[in-house]
Write a protein that holds these residues in place. Structure first.
Motif, PDB file in Angstrom:
ATOM      1  N   VAL A  16      53.903 -67.161 -22.572  1.00 44.07           N
ATOM      2  CA  VAL A  16      53.958 -65.767 -22.996  1.00 44.07           C
ATOM      3  C   VAL A  16      53.964 -64.877 -21.770  1.00 44.07           C
ATOM      4  O   VAL A  16      53.069 -64.956 -20.927  1.00 44.07           O
ATOM      5  N   SER A  17      54.965 -64.037 -21.653  1.00 42.50           N
ATOM      6  CA  SER A  17      55.073 -63.144 -20.508  1.00 42.50           C
ATOM      7  C   SER A  17      54.001 -62.068 -20.583  1.00 42.50           C
ATOM      8  O   SER A  17      53.779 -61.494 -21.655  1.00 42.50           O
ATOM      9  N   PRO A  18      53.307 -61.782 -19.485  1.00 40.36           N
ATOM     10  CA  PRO A  18      52.299 -60.726 -19.517  1.00 40.36           C
ATOM     11  C   PRO A  18      52.934 -59.375 -19.786  1.00 40.36           C
ATOM     12  O   PRO A  18      54.054 -59.118 -19.348  1.00 40.36           O
ATOM     13  N   PRO A  19      52.251 -58.495 -20.525  1.00 41.70           N
ATOM     14  CA  PRO A  19      52.830 -57.186 -20.843  1.00 41.70           C
ATOM     15  C   PRO A  19      52.917 -56.295 -19.619  1.00 41.70           C
ATOM     16  O   PRO A  19      52.190 -56.481 -18.641  1.00 41.70           O
ATOM     17  N   ASP A  20      53.817 -55.324 -19.679  1.00 36.62           N
ATOM     18  CA  ASP A  20      53.889 -54.338 -18.606  1.00 36.62           C
ATOM     19  C   ASP A  20      52.605 -53.526 -18.586  1.00 36.62           C
ATOM     20  O   ASP A  20      52.002 -53.269 -19.641  1.00 36.62           O
ATOM     21  N   PRO A  21      52.156 -53.095 -17.401  1.00 38.72           N
ATOM     22  CA  PRO A  21      50.949 -52.267 -17.336  1.00 38.72           C
ATOM     23  C   PRO A  21      51.095 -51.015 -18.190  1.00 38.72           C
ATOM     24  O   PRO A  21      52.148 -50.382 -18.224  1.00 38.72           O
ATOM     25  N   SER A  22      50.049 -50.671 -18.895  1.00 36.84           N
ATOM     26  CA  SER A  22      50.104 -49.507 -19.771  1.00 36.84           C
ATOM     27  C   SER A  22      48.733 -48.865 -19.847  1.00 36.84           C
ATOM     28  O   SER A  22      47.709 -49.547 -19.793  1.00 36.84           O
ATOM     29  N   GLY A  23      48.723 -47.555 -19.987  1.00 38.69           N
ATOM     30  CA  GLY A  23      47.460 -46.827 -20.141  1.00 38.69           C
ATOM     31  C   GLY A  23      46.904 -46.934 -21.536  1.00 38.69           C
ATOM     32  O   GLY A  23      45.766 -46.538 -21.786  1.00 38.69           O
ATOM     33  N   GLU A  24      47.707 -47.464 -22.468  1.00 41.41           N
ATOM     34  CA  GLU A  24      47.268 -47.596 -23.848  1.00 41.41           C
ATOM     35  C   GLU A  24      47.374 -49.047 -24.296  1.00 41.41           C
ATOM     36  O   GLU A  24      48.259 -49.773 -23.879  1.00 41.41           O
ATOM     37  N   VAL A  25      46.419 -49.457 -25.133  1.00 43.24           N
ATOM     38  CA  VAL A  25      46.462 -50.812 -25.669  1.00 43.24           C
ATOM     39  C   VAL A  25      47.581 -50.928 -26.690  1.00 43.24           C
ATOM     40  O   VAL A  25      48.305 -51.901 -26.744  1.00 43.24           O
ATOM     41  N   HIS A 173      59.265 -56.412 -24.281  1.00 40.54           N
ATOM     42  CA  HIS A 173      59.899 -55.823 -23.092  1.00 40.54           C
ATOM     43  C   HIS A 173      59.161 -56.210 -21.813  1.00 40.54           C
ATOM     44  O   HIS A 173      57.932 -56.143 -21.733  1.00 40.54           O
ATOM     45  N   CYS A 174      59.935 -56.636 -20.820  1.00 39.33           N
ATOM     46  CA  CYS A 174      59.392 -56.940 -19.494  1.00 39.33           C
ATOM     47  C   CYS A 174      60.380 -56.441 -18.445  1.00 39.33           C
ATOM     48  O   CYS A 174      61.510 -56.931 -18.366  1.00 39.33           O
ATOM     49  N   ALA A 175      59.974 -55.455 -17.679  1.00 38.74           N
ATOM     50  CA  ALA A 175      60.872 -54.804 -16.728  1.00 38.74           C
ATOM     51  C   ALA A 175      61.441 -55.780 -15.702  1.00 38.74           C
ATOM     52  O   ALA A 175      62.614 -55.702 -15.330  1.00 38.74           O
ATOM     53  N   GLU A 176      60.622 -56.733 -15.223  1.00 37.09           N
ATOM     54  CA  GLU A 176      61.092 -57.669 -14.204  1.00 37.09           C
ATOM     55  C   GLU A 176      62.179 -58.586 -14.760  1.00 37.09           C
ATOM     56  O   GLU A 176      63.165 -58.881 -14.071  1.00 37.09           O
ATOM     57  N   ASP A 177      62.000 -59.045 -15.984  1.00 35.03           N
ATOM     58  CA  ASP A 177      63.016 -59.909 -16.597  1.00 35.03           C
ATOM     59  C   ASP A 177      64.324 -59.144 -16.780  1.00 35.03           C
ATOM     60  O   ASP A 177      65.406 -59.648 -16.478  1.00 35.03           O
ATOM     61  N   ASP A 178      64.231 -57.923 -17.295  1.00 32.88           N
ATOM     62  CA  ASP A 178      65.429 -57.116 -17.524  1.00 32.88           C
ATOM     63  C   ASP A 178      66.143 -56.812 -16.213  1.00 32.88           C
ATOM     64  O   ASP A 178      67.379 -56.859 -16.136  1.00 32.88           O
ATOM     65  N   GLU A 179      65.390 -56.514 -15.176  1.00 29.64           N
ATOM     66  CA  GLU A 179      65.989 -56.195 -13.877  1.00 29.64           C
ATOM     67  C   GLU A 179      66.736 -57.400 -13.313  1.00 29.64           C
ATOM     68  O   GLU A 179      67.844 -57.264 -12.776  1.00 29.64           O
ATOM     69  N   ALA A 180      66.152 -58.592 -13.480  1.00 30.23           N
ATOM     70  CA  ALA A 180      66.794 -59.799 -12.964  1.00 30.23           C
ATOM     71  C   ALA A 180      68.134 -60.053 -13.658  1.00 30.23           C
ATOM     72  O   ALA A 180      69.126 -60.404 -13.007  1.00 30.23           O
ATOM     73  N   ILE A 181      68.182 -59.863 -14.964  1.00 26.83           N
ATOM     74  CA  ILE A 181      69.422 -60.085 -15.709  1.00 26.83           C
ATOM     75  C   ILE A 181      70.446 -59.007 -15.394  1.00 26.83           C
ATOM     76  O   ILE A 181      71.634 -59.300 -15.174  1.00 26.83           O
ATOM     77  N   LEU A 182      70.026 -57.746 -15.340  1.00 22.69           N
ATOM     78  CA  LEU A 182      70.971 -56.664 -15.098  1.00 22.69           C
ATOM     79  C   LEU A 182      71.585 -56.743 -13.696  1.00 22.69           C
ATOM     80  O   LEU A 182      72.729 -56.329 -13.495  1.00 22.69           O
TER      81      LEU A 182
END
Length: 240
Positions: A16-25, A173-182
């Motif tokens: 399971v990919s860790p979630p992006d950092p967020s100020g809200e749960v 959603h995971c920004a690092e995964d999306d960036e790698a594919i794009l």
């Protein structure tokens, strides 16, 4: 039953990919934008809601649920609002009537489509096309530029499978995964299998999810109408 130690139990799940950092749960979805409301409990139909683009979208039947997902999954769709628009029109007998469409579809080109969802077998007997013909001559283009009767014959099992896949993957959603594919998409010069794209990304299963999100966002296009899987072939979407 095999026993496990506390240390094994607390070991992070690397599947399971860790979630992006967020100020809200958890960020609750925005309330429905529909112009008509209804009770979600019913003995006669399947009712519920789905969250699309951070907004709650209610549905009164399984057919409406499928229509919401399939239409939203199409690359030319920007967003979907249920139970809208509400319009008034004069019927063939000169009486003022009110009709609420099942869906209001906003397209990326700025156009708006008012949609009624019907089983194909009931379209003719329902008189929905005749009603649409009357409304089309009276409705303001600012409300809708096109009216559509949407049936199950307008999509395949693969279309619906892909739509549910896109919905599920959008929640991961995971920004690092999306960036790698794009980054790989930007360097593509022709068709490529999803498996090869994922392999080059080095992101494994997370890379596959990112590919699905890229297709959903219109950055990648399938070369044939089929299920999105590792054997599917994609190409970069043409630049506008």
């Amino acid at each position: 039953m095999k026993k496990i130690t506390k240390q094994q139990y607390l070991k992070p799940n690397d599947a399971v990919s860790p979630p992006d950092p967020s100020g809200e749960v958890w960020t609750p979805p925005q309330p429905s934008k529909g112009e008509r409301t209804f009770k979600l409990t019913s003995k006669g139909s399947v009712r519920g809601f789905v969250v699309l683009d951070g907004v709650r979208v209610n549905f009164e039947s399984r057919a409406e649920y499928k229509a919401c997902l399939v239409i939203r999954s199409r690359p030319d769709t920007l967003r979907v609002v249920e139970q809208s628009p509400r319009v008034e029109y004069v019927d063939a007998d000169g009486k003022l009537r009110t009709h609420v469409f099942d869906l209001k579809v906003f397209r990326r080109d700025g156009s708006v489509v008012a949609v009624d969802v019907k089983p194909a077998a009931k379209v003719e007997s329902s008189g929905i096309r005749e009603m649409h013909s009357l409304i089309a001559r009276q409705i303001s283009p600012k409300i809708a530029s096109q009216l559509l009767v949407f049936t199950e014959r307008m999509y395949t099992r693969s279309d619906f499978y892909n739509a549910e896949l896109m919905l599920g993957v959008a929640r991961q959603h995971c920004a690092e995964d999306d960036e790698a594919i794009l980054k790989l998409v930007a360097r593509m010069t022709g068709p490529m299998k999803v498996a090869d794209l994922v392999g080059k990304s080095g992101r494994k299963g997370y890379g596959f999810n990112a590919v699905v999100r890229a297709i959903s966002a219109g950055r990648l296009v399938m070369t044939e109408r089929r299920r999105i899987d590792y054997a599917a072939v994609v190409v970069p979407a043409p630049l506008h």
